[in-house]
Design an enzyme around this catalytic site. Structure first.
Site, PDB file in Angstrom:
ATOM      1  N   GLY A   1      -1.998 -11.134   1.471  1.00  0.00           N
ATOM      2  CA  GLY A   1      -0.764 -11.671   0.923  1.00  0.00           C
ATOM      3  C   GLY A   1       0.406 -10.965   1.574  1.00  0.00           C
TER       4      GLY A   1
ATOM      5  N   GLU B   1       2.560  -3.565   3.355  1.00  0.00           N
ATOM      6  CA  GLU B   1       3.776  -2.790   3.122  1.00  0.00           C
ATOM      7  C   GLU B   1       4.240  -1.980   4.335  1.00  0.00           C
ATOM      8  OE1 GLU B   1       0.725  -2.346   1.827  1.00  0.00           O
ATOM      9  OE2 GLU B   1       0.274  -0.249   1.420  1.00  0.00           O
TER      10      GLU B   1
ATOM     11  N   HIS C   1       5.681  -6.303  -5.073  1.00  0.00           N
ATOM     12  CA  HIS C   1       4.544  -5.414  -4.796  1.00  0.00           C
ATOM     13  C   HIS C   1       4.734  -4.654  -3.478  1.00  0.00           C
ATOM     14  CE1 HIS C   1       0.171  -4.336  -4.954  1.00  0.00           C
ATOM     15  NE2 HIS C   1       0.346  -4.286  -3.641  1.00  0.00           N
ATOM     16  N   GLU C   2       5.020  -5.381  -2.417  1.00  0.00           N
ATOM     17  CA  GLU C   2       5.153  -4.705  -1.114  1.00  0.00           C
ATOM     18  C   GLU C   2       6.361  -3.771  -1.116  1.00  0.00           C
ATOM     19  OE1 GLU C   2       2.517  -4.885   0.317  1.00  0.00           O
ATOM     20  OE2 GLU C   2       1.756  -6.772  -0.477  1.00  0.00           O
TER      21      GLU C   2
ATOM     22  N   HIS D   1       5.580  -0.475  -2.817  1.00  0.00           N
ATOM     23  CA  HIS D   1       4.836   0.459  -1.965  1.00  0.00           C
ATOM     24  C   HIS D   1       5.768   1.426  -1.220  1.00  0.00           C
ATOM     25  CE1 HIS D   1       0.575  -0.371  -2.169  1.00  0.00           C
ATOM     26  NE2 HIS D   1       0.708  -1.655  -1.883  1.00  0.00           N
TER      27      HIS D   1
ATOM     28  N   GLU E   1      -2.395   1.547  -4.792  1.00  0.00           N
ATOM     29  CA  GLU E   1      -2.370   0.175  -5.315  1.00  0.00           C
ATOM     30  C   GLU E   1      -2.169   0.119  -6.827  1.00  0.00           C
ATOM     31  OE1 GLU E   1      -1.850  -2.112  -3.364  1.00  0.00           O
ATOM     32  OE2 GLU E   1      -2.594  -1.365  -1.437  1.00  0.00           O
TER      33      GLU E   1
ATOM     34  N   ASP F   1     -13.065  -2.113   4.008  1.00  0.00           N
ATOM     35  CA  ASP F   1     -12.751  -3.545   3.884  1.00  0.00           C
ATOM     36  C   ASP F   1     -13.724  -4.280   2.970  1.00  0.00           C
ATOM     37  OD1 ASP F   1     -10.700  -3.311   5.683  1.00  0.00           O
ATOM     38  OD2 ASP F   1     -11.918  -3.949   7.402  1.00  0.00           O
TER      39      ASP F   1
ATOM     40  N   TYR G   1      -6.224  -2.001  -8.079  1.00  0.00           N
ATOM     41  CA  TYR G   1      -4.965  -2.671  -8.427  1.00  0.00           C
ATOM     42  C   TYR G   1      -4.765  -2.727  -9.940  1.00  0.00           C
ATOM     43  CZ  TYR G   1      -4.636  -4.314  -3.594  1.00  0.00           C
ATOM     44  OH  TYR G   1      -4.534  -4.378  -2.236  1.00  0.00           O
TER      45      TYR G   1
HETATM   46  N1  BES Z   1      -1.736  -2.644   1.142  1.00  0.00           N
HETATM   47  C1  BES Z   1      -2.214  -3.856   0.606  1.00  0.00           C
HETATM   48  C2  BES Z   1      -3.111  -4.609   1.531  1.00  0.00           C
HETATM   49  C3  BES Z   1      -4.365  -3.850   1.922  1.00  0.00           C
HETATM   50  C4  BES Z   1      -5.029  -3.025   1.031  1.00  0.00           C
HETATM   51  C5  BES Z   1      -4.846  -3.992   3.206  1.00  0.00           C
HETATM   52  C6  BES Z   1      -6.170  -2.340   1.437  1.00  0.00           C
HETATM   53  C7  BES Z   1      -5.984  -3.324   3.604  1.00  0.00           C
HETATM   54  C8  BES Z   1      -6.640  -2.482   2.724  1.00  0.00           C
HETATM   55  C9  BES Z   1      -1.072  -4.762   0.159  1.00  0.00           C
HETATM   56  O1  BES Z   1      -0.002  -4.061  -0.388  1.00  0.00           O
HETATM   57  C10 BES Z   1      -1.596  -5.605  -0.939  1.00  0.00           C
HETATM   58  O2  BES Z   1      -1.976  -5.039  -1.923  1.00  0.00           O
HETATM   59  N2  BES Z   1      -1.614  -6.899  -0.770  1.00  0.00           N
HETATM   60  C11 BES Z   1      -2.040  -7.800  -1.821  1.00  0.00           C
HETATM   61  C12 BES Z   1      -0.823  -8.156  -2.630  1.00  0.00           C
HETATM   62  C13 BES Z   1      -1.037  -8.616  -4.013  1.00  0.00           C
HETATM   63  C14 BES Z   1      -1.849  -7.676  -4.847  1.00  0.00           C
HETATM   64  C15 BES Z   1       0.301  -8.854  -4.688  1.00  0.00           C
HETATM   65  C16 BES Z   1      -2.632  -9.012  -1.146  1.00  0.00           C
HETATM   66  O3  BES Z   1      -2.555  -9.096   0.077  1.00  0.00           O
HETATM   67  O4  BES Z   1      -3.194  -9.856  -1.817  1.00  0.00           O
HETATM   68 ZN    ZN Z   2      -0.641  -3.191  -2.244  1.00  0.00          ZN
END
Ligand code: BES
Ligand code: ZN
Length: 636
Positions: free
Chosen positions: A304, A307, A331-332, A335, A354, A409, A417
């Site tokens: 989504g 950050e 959210h971003e 961060h 998170e 991953d 979260y």
């Molecule tokens: N930092 C994360 C994305 C991430 C986390 C990438 C762990 C790789 C490893 C980003 O801030 C995030 O949490 N994105 C979520 C947003 C949502 C919870 C609002 C997403 O992409 O869905």
């Molecule tokens: Zn995040």
């Protein structure tokens, strides 16, 4: 990383013969007494909290503090080529081995003061990549690695013009979190190592480069772009994108970069970003990163949002036209405090990033859009968490998760979260909002520009909240939240008045008391629709599915989250009229959170799987490497 201390001399000893390939085995076995390859770790062994089990680097011996990058972007070959100067510090000026993380890089040479330096690539680990050992001259303070990336780099996606909005120019973006920076820069790829960086990026003249650094929207488009990131950041926040990008300001400190086809829509959708920034700053302390801009990526972006400091990377799938999905921006942005200013020290500690960010997201949504919206999002968040808890093995429900021997991953879930945020919410509720806000502001100050472990956080709680509020908080409770599975009894619960009428309507319809077309949905917002659909029974009849579709035109829903919920129902009930739309959705979007549950649901039946395979094969060349990896198991 810590354990490499002992392995270090061994590695150094082996170095002499390291250039002939016969030594590869030996060199890699020396790495085995270091924390990696992680397969070798006995899971019964207690975790060393400070050890980053996902990096080969040895920052305790020699620590990289600054990078100078010079990269040329080659769209024909799909490679980045150039050099990185790694500036480092070490306690003793001595012969030492600098161990860097790499993945699928071609190393052309390593130099220091223009002299060639001996180096050796170890054995490739399937999760971690390949350690690059560099024999650092006694007096050196820097080495230069000349390298190229692979077209298959796990952290880079190369898009053809057809995969962009404008269809005229190619596009490139990187995604480093968690351990993919090593696939485009040889570096100490651990969140415990913070670096400042400068970069020169050379692109085709028609395109603009942007990075997680100072960006100049007025920079002359001459194919050479200069960047500086003066604050020290962990490697997973280094990011680059190149495309036919334009800029539009949203506020004094906020703006959007996007292809011109979507620039206006993005700037409109996210126009509250400046207000979010100001509100968050007032509550939780000064914003440390100067500007806050957004980069809108093509729809294949696998997340989504990401950050990246000063420039969050954002999926276009949240541009809904009504700001209904802008919690992603909150959210971003959040961060910038939890994550970028105070950073998780290892991937086990991801919940510190998170969980606090998700908590802050709720707070920001409440400040900007009001309590009712926050409550609806909280209910939806809790439902999503509940579903994950039902699906996950107990050991993956622990905030401080054991990731040894695993690819970070592969363990992406709502636990860090929503469970993390629920724990933080409980802390707030126990001691009161005012006291908790003061605590948070101090926490961000005390650990600014540091990377901390869960254990450090618990010690900090001991010294602060637990000491001051011993009557309201207990250490046992905190241990339970962080180190045990599930949700502790008595945790905060979510409720929304705005959902009561939705429950009633759904119930009456399911009981046959009313027709779908009798439901007055005129004023329903996106959250109410999601709540309506997500709480339908798993099985509905064909007649019920068509009735819903006819009444509400759900197959054509333009909101990507609503479409997702509906398509999931369509799969679970083999509702064929939605399958053309399903195919369009799967081939048009690469955001893993939206497509993975659909592939997973399709994979449950042979016909579903055949359909999924067809869609996947069609979409594959446009998917990001992470999206391919996360879903190929469902179609093969
Ligand atoms: N930092 C994360 C994305 C991430 C986390 C990438 C762990 C790789 C490893 C980003 O801030 C995030 O949490 N994105 C979520 C947003 C949502 C919870 C609002 C997403 O992409 O869905
Ligand atoms: Zn995040």
């Amino acid at each position: 990383m810590k354990a490499i201390h002992s392995a270090f001399l061994l590695a150094a000893g082996l170095f002499l013969g390291a250039c002939d390939s016969g030594n590869q085995q030996q060199t890699s076995s020396s790495a085995a007494s270091a924390p990696a390859p992680v397969e070798a770790v006995d899971s019964a062994q207690t975790i060393d909290a400070q050890t980053d089990y996902h990096s080969f680097a040895n920052p305790d011996e020699i620590r990289v503090t600054h990078l100078d990058l010079d990269l040329t972007v080659d769209f024909d070959e799909k490679v980045l080529t150039g050099e990185v100067v790694l500036h480092f510090q070490r306690d003793e000026v001595n012969d030492s081995i600098l161990i860097l993380d790499t993945r699928d890089l071609t190393i052309h040479k390593v130099t220091s003061d223009n002299q060639p330096v001996e180096y050796h690539l170890g054995e490739r680990d399937p999760h971690l990549g390949t350690p690059l050992q560099i024999k650092v001259p006694k007096t050196a303070h820097q080495v230069v690695v000349h390298y190229s990336t692979s077209p298959e780099a796990s952290g880079v996606q190369w898009l053809t013009p057809a995969q962009t909005a404008g269809k005229q120019h190619p596009f490139l973006f990187t995604q480093a979190q968690a351990i993919h920076a090593r696939s485009f820069i040889p570096l100490q790829d651990s969140p415990q190592v913070r670096v400042t960086y400068n970069a020169t990026v050379r692109t085709p003249k028609a395109l603009r480069a942007v990075m997680s650094a100072s960006n100049d929207p007025d920079a002359e488009q001459d194919g050479v772009y200069e960047f500086t990131m003066p604050q020290p950041i962990p490697s997973y926040l280094i990011a680059l994108a190149v495309g036919d990008l334009e800029f539009q300001a949203m506020g004094e400190r906020t703006g959007v970069y996007a292809e011109k086809e979507i620039l206006d829509a993005a700037a409109k959708e996210f126009e509250d970003t400046e207000a979010m920034l100001i509100a968050t700053e007032e509550k939780f302390g000064e914003y440390s990163w100067d500007r806050y801009d957004l980069l809108i990526l093509p729809p294949s972006f696998p997340f989504g949002g990401m950050e990246n400091p000063r420039l969050s990377f954002i999926t276009p799938t949240v541009i809904a036209g009504d700001k209904s999905l802008v919690s992603l921006i909150a959210h971003e942005l959040a961060h910038s405090w939890s994550g970028n200013t105070v950073t998780n020290a290892t991937w086990r500690d991801l919940w510190l990033n998170e969980g606090f960010t998700t908590y802050l997201t709720y707070r920001i949504m409440e400040m900007i859009y009001g309590e009712e919206r926050e409550q609806m999002e909280f209910v939806l968040g809790m439902e999503s968490l509940q579903a994950d808890i039902e699906a996950l093995p107990a050991e993956d429900e622990i905030l401080a998760i054991d990731l040894r021997g695993r690819d970070p991953d592969e363990v992406f879930s709502d636990i860090p979260y929503e469970k993390g945020a629920l724990f933080v919410r409980e802390l707030e509720q126990k001691i009161g909002r005012e006291a908790f806000d003061a605590f948070l502001m101090q926490y961000f100050k005390d650990f600014a520009f540091e990377s901390i472990t869960t254990n450090q956080f618990v010690s900090y709680l001991d010294e602060t909240l637990l000491a001051e509020h011993a009557d309201k908080l207990s250490r046992d409770r905190i241990q339970q939240w962080i180190f045990e599975s599930g949700i502790p009894d008595g945790a905060p619960t979510a409720e929304s008045d705005a959902f009561v009428k939705i429950d009633n309507a759904r119930q009456q319809w399911l009981l046959g008391e009313i027709n779908a077309s009798d439901i007055n949905t005129e004023n329903w917002n996106t959250h109410q629709w999601l709540y309506f659909l997500n709480n339908m029974p798993e099985e509905l009849s064909d007649g019920q599915m068509s009735e819903l579709d006819e009444a509400f035109n759900l197959t054509q829903a333009g909101n990507n989250e609503i479409a997702h919920s509906w398509l999931l129902m369509a799969i679970n009930n083999t509702y064929k009229p939605a399958y053309e739309r399903l195919n369009e959705y799967l081939t048009g979007i690469g955001r893993n959170k939206l497509v993975k549950p659909l592939y997973q649901a399709l994979s449950q039946t042979p016909e579903g799987k055949a359909f999924a395979k067809k869609a996947f094969d069609e979409a594959r060349s446009g998917y990001h490497p992470l999206t391919i990896k996360a879903n190929e198991g469902y179609v093969n």
